[in-house]
Scaffold this active site. Structure first.
Site, PDB file in Angstrom:
ATOM      1  N   GLU A 167       0.900  -1.167   0.000  1.00 42.82           N
ATOM      2  CA  GLU A 167       0.000   0.000   0.000  1.00 42.82           C
ATOM      3  C   GLU A 167       0.927   1.201   0.000  1.00 42.82           C
ATOM      4  OE1 GLU A 167      -3.128   0.443  -0.175  1.00 42.82           O
ATOM      5  OE2 GLU A 167      -4.071  -1.441   0.376  1.00 42.82           O
ATOM      6  N   CYS A 177      -2.708   9.118   2.905  1.00 45.32           N
ATOM      7  CA  CYS A 177      -2.307   8.576   1.594  1.00 45.32           C
ATOM      8  C   CYS A 177      -3.348   8.907   0.522  1.00 45.32           C
ATOM      9  CB  CYS A 177      -2.069   7.081   1.685  1.00 45.32           C
ATOM     10  SG  CYS A 177      -3.457   6.177   2.334  1.00 45.32           S
TER      11      CYS A 177
HETATM   12  P1  NAD Z   1       8.429   4.936   4.504  1.00 47.67           P
HETATM   13  O1  NAD Z   1       8.481   4.175   3.255  1.00 47.67           O
HETATM   14  O2  NAD Z   1       9.486   5.925   4.782  1.00 47.67           O
HETATM   15  O3  NAD Z   1       8.469   3.923   5.762  1.00 47.67           O
HETATM   16  C1  NAD Z   1       7.502   2.903   5.915  1.00 47.67           C
HETATM   17  C2  NAD Z   1       8.083   1.775   6.757  1.00 47.67           C
HETATM   18  O4  NAD Z   1       9.106   1.109   6.023  1.00 47.67           O
HETATM   19  C3  NAD Z   1       8.741   2.238   8.050  1.00 47.67           C
HETATM   20  O5  NAD Z   1       8.392   1.346   9.074  1.00 47.67           O
HETATM   21  C4  NAD Z   1      10.225   2.154   7.737  1.00 47.67           C
HETATM   22  O6  NAD Z   1      11.035   1.948   8.873  1.00 47.67           O
HETATM   23  C5  NAD Z   1      10.256   0.939   6.834  1.00 47.67           C
HETATM   24  N1  NAD Z   1      11.421   0.850   5.939  1.00 47.67           N
HETATM   25  C6  NAD Z   1      12.157   1.850   5.423  1.00 47.67           C
HETATM   26  N2  NAD Z   1      13.116   1.344   4.611  1.00 47.67           N
HETATM   27  C7  NAD Z   1      12.964   0.000   4.610  1.00 47.67           C
HETATM   28  C8  NAD Z   1      13.636  -1.076   3.962  1.00 47.67           C
HETATM   29  N3  NAD Z   1      14.664  -0.874   3.132  1.00 47.67           N
HETATM   30  N4  NAD Z   1      13.193  -2.343   4.177  1.00 47.67           N
HETATM   31  C9  NAD Z   1      12.146  -2.558   4.987  1.00 47.67           C
HETATM   32  N5  NAD Z   1      11.478  -1.590   5.637  1.00 47.67           N
HETATM   33  C10 NAD Z   1      11.887  -0.316   5.456  1.00 47.67           C
HETATM   34  O7  NAD Z   1       6.972   5.557   4.578  1.00 47.67           O
HETATM   35  P2  NAD Z   1       6.428   6.548   5.668  1.00 47.67           P
HETATM   36  O8  NAD Z   1       7.080   7.854   5.440  1.00 47.67           O
HETATM   37  O9  NAD Z   1       6.507   5.906   7.015  1.00 47.67           O
HETATM   38  O10 NAD Z   1       4.871   6.633   5.312  1.00 47.67           O
HETATM   39  C11 NAD Z   1       4.350   7.578   4.448  1.00 47.67           C
HETATM   40  C12 NAD Z   1       4.123   6.959   3.093  1.00 47.67           C
HETATM   41  O11 NAD Z   1       3.226   5.884   3.211  1.00 47.67           O
HETATM   42  C13 NAD Z   1       3.482   7.914   2.111  1.00 47.67           C
HETATM   43  O12 NAD Z   1       4.058   7.722   0.847  1.00 47.67           O
HETATM   44  C14 NAD Z   1       2.037   7.470   2.085  1.00 47.67           C
HETATM   45  O13 NAD Z   1       1.338   7.784   0.899  1.00 47.67           O
HETATM   46  C15 NAD Z   1       2.182   6.009   2.253  1.00 47.67           C
HETATM   47  N6  NAD Z   1       0.962   5.427   2.773  1.00 47.67           N
HETATM   48  C16 NAD Z   1       0.201   4.649   1.943  1.00 47.67           C
HETATM   49  C17 NAD Z   1      -0.995   4.133   2.394  1.00 47.67           C
HETATM   50  C18 NAD Z   1      -1.880   3.291   1.508  1.00 47.67           C
HETATM   51  O14 NAD Z   1      -2.798   2.687   2.024  1.00 47.67           O
HETATM   52  N7  NAD Z   1      -1.644   3.229   0.217  1.00 47.67           N
HETATM   53  C19 NAD Z   1      -1.428   4.415   3.688  1.00 47.67           C
HETATM   54  C20 NAD Z   1      -0.630   5.224   4.491  1.00 47.67           C
HETATM   55  C21 NAD Z   1       0.566   5.715   4.032  1.00 47.67           C
END
Ligand code: NAD
Length: 542
Positions: A232, A266
């Protein structure tokens, strides 16, 4: 040396706690435990898993004030906005309680040629599921996939976001309140490195809610072992305001859809296309609505602010970059634009186009760019001119026009005459297309994506009089073509063709005296076969 993650109140900058980060050993241990305990959890009937998750539902409702207080400190959002997260989790649990047994049951499949055997499918859990969560809705977006995966019979390793570590710690505490669940879930706190270690620990499925950039990294890692990966990801959700729109309502709820949770949603509105017939009126109404918004942080239950601070400092750089790029290319800021610490005024920008990052990349902040377009066709074309495809909304009181436009949008969800309100509907699948991800959350689709379908073919050894057995022997070509025509013939002529051909060949052999008898036997045989096939092909428990 143990590392810790601080809990920082983003509105005040104060630290209010900390949690220990998971080490590589913790990741390995959690994985081993979850693999072992999977064999116990998967054997519990769905009804029993539902019963245990219902205990968690009770615990969450009892802890509502505690949960909203932690989310409020952790993210800066109001207690009421935090309550929405609790609502979404317990609503979904409630739906599981009512429907899960039915979703997860075995289904009969029509047998085709194999009329003496039984066929069915059964959803099976994958095994150990890794769930990696974001910070913008840290309770709902961690809890919901974990609960769906558990319900489907998997054990789960959850890695909450490092930005909202306090909510991650709270989730761990809530699970510990239900001893019957404790063996089947592990929560590992930490940053992206810990997330990467969890992905590399070889789980059976990875579920990420996060940015498209992280999604691509995890996709590359899971591709090495072809581990299923559900995502997502980000969005750049468009709003289309067409000529028959209720402009006042579009402005009011468009402003809400753009600025709720300080624009960190999001499926929040990130760009508007308003047709020229209503553009001026719409922009004026948007300014009026935006001026009413109050910014501030409060821990009180009766908070009167509409917007709190941004939750993650990193966002400030992205927002400044997108706004600066737009202004440099000719955009005008009609309202807002000031940033003070982590507080940013709700900002309205016009004179924008698709050369600007503000219209093409996910900003994830309180900025609403509005673009004037000629007509519906241009609005749709521009809305689709994006590598994202999460949600969209269309505003028009001409329902035929609204549905026509909705149908042509390349997104996972479309909302007609409202924004965001499709997300809280627990049984309405939600998810993206293009680079917004491939998962579906909510309801049956969410639960079943944590399973794979196993197919079963059941019966005694092949029977000699079974048509399917007969077809295995050489010399059955004619029998095969007869069945092919009768069972699957697309027209009446095709169905009777073997009879006609048989009669022709009898004619040719000059055996007319036997004609009637042979035709009757053949016809009878074929009719019985056709009826049998017809009945069996229709019979399904789905
Ligand atoms: P992010 O990608 O920075 O982090 C998300 C998670 O991934 C965190 O727990 C982080 O520690 C982990 N992570 C980071 N690098 C990683 C790696 N290499 N391997 C495994 N895990 C890793 O996202 P964010 O800033 O926390 O969240 C915001 C983003 O999420 C926005 O782009 C938003 O649109 C999206 N989002 C999407 C939905 C949806 O339902 N489509 C819902 C909410 C948020």
């Amino acid at each position: 040396m143990t590392e810790t993650l601080p809990f920082i109140n983003q509105a005040t900058g104060e630290q209010f706690g900390q949690v220990t980060m998971a080490t590589q050993d913790d990741v390995s241990r959690a994985h081993k435990e979850m693999r072992l305990n999977f064999e116990v959890w998967r054997r519990k009937p769905a009804a029993e898993r539902v019963r245990i998750l219902r205990l968690l539902q009770e615990a969450i409702i009892d802890a509502t004030d505690e949960i909203t207080a932690v989310i409020n400190q952790d993210t800066g959002k109001s207690r009421q906005d935090a309550l929405i997260e609790v609502f979404m989790v317990v609503d979904r649990l409630h739906q599981y309680y009512k429907n899960a047994e039915r979703w997860l049951r075995r289904r009969r499949v029509p047998p085709g040629l194999y009329v003496f055997r039984r066929f069915y499918t059964e959803p099976h859990p994958h095994g150990v599921v890794a769930v990696i969560g974001p910070w913008n809705y840290p309770f709902d977006l961690c809890m919901s996939p974990v609960l769906s995966a558990l319900l489907a019979g998997n054990t789960v390793i959850l890695k909450p976001s490092e930005v909202t570590a306090a909510t991650g710690a709270l989730i761990e505490k809530l699970f510990k309140r239900i001893p019957e669940l404790v063996p089947y879930v592990r929560i590992l706190h930490g940053d992206g490195k810990v997330g990467a270690a969890v992905v590399e620990s070889n789980p059976d499925l990875v579920f990420l809610t996060g940015s498209t950039a992280t999604g691509k990294k995890i996709a590359a890692e899971t591709a090495k072992t072809l581990t299923p990966f559900l995502s997502e990801l980000g969005g750049k959700d468009p709003m289309l305001v067409l000529e028959h729109a209720d402009v006042k309502a579009a402005a009011k709820w468009g402003v809400w859809g753009a600025f709720v949770n300080a624009g960190q949603t999001c499926m929040g509105l990130e760009r508007v296309y308003a047709v020229e017939a209503v553009y001026d009126e719409f922009v004026a109404a948007v300014l009026e609505e935006t001026k009413k918004l109050k910014m501030g942080y409060s821990t009180e239950l009766n908070n009167q602010n509409h917007m709190g601070p941004l939750t993650f400092e990193r966002q400030i750089n992205i927002i400044r970059d997108h706004l600066g790029d737009a202004i440099a290319k000719g955009a005008n800021v009609l309202l807002g634009g000031r940033i003070d610490g982590l507080f940013m005024e709700p900002t309205i920008v016009v004179d924008v186009d698709h050369s600007m990052k503000l219209m093409r990349e996910e900003t994830f902040g309180p900025i609403l760019p509005i673009m004037k377009v000629r007509d519906e066709t241009e609005a749709i074309w521009l809305a689709n001119d994006s590598h994202y495809g999460l949600s969209a909304c269309v505003w028009s009181n001409d329902m035929r026009q609204a549905k026509r436009a909705a149908h042509r949008l390349q997104v996972g969800s479309v909302n007609i005459n409202d924004a965001i309100s499709h997300y809280p509907v627990s049984l309405l699948p939600f998810g993206g297309v293009k680079q917004s991800g491939n998962a579906r959350t909510h309801g049956k689709e969410e639960v079943l994506q944590f399973t794979h379908l196993r197919s079963y073919a059941v019966g005694r050894s092949p029977l000699p009089f079974d048509i399917a057995t007969q077809m295995r022997y050489p010399g059955r070509y004619r029998l095969g073509t007869t069945i092919l025509h009768f069972a699957f013939g697309a027209t009446p002529r095709q169905r009777v063709q073997p009879v006609v051909e048989a009669l022709d060949s009898l004619n040719a052999a000059d055996v007319k005296p036997n004609l009637a008898r042979v035709a009757a036997v053949l016809g009878g045989l074929m009719a019985v076969t056709a009826v049998l096939f017809g009945l069996l092909r229709l019979k399904t428990e789905d």
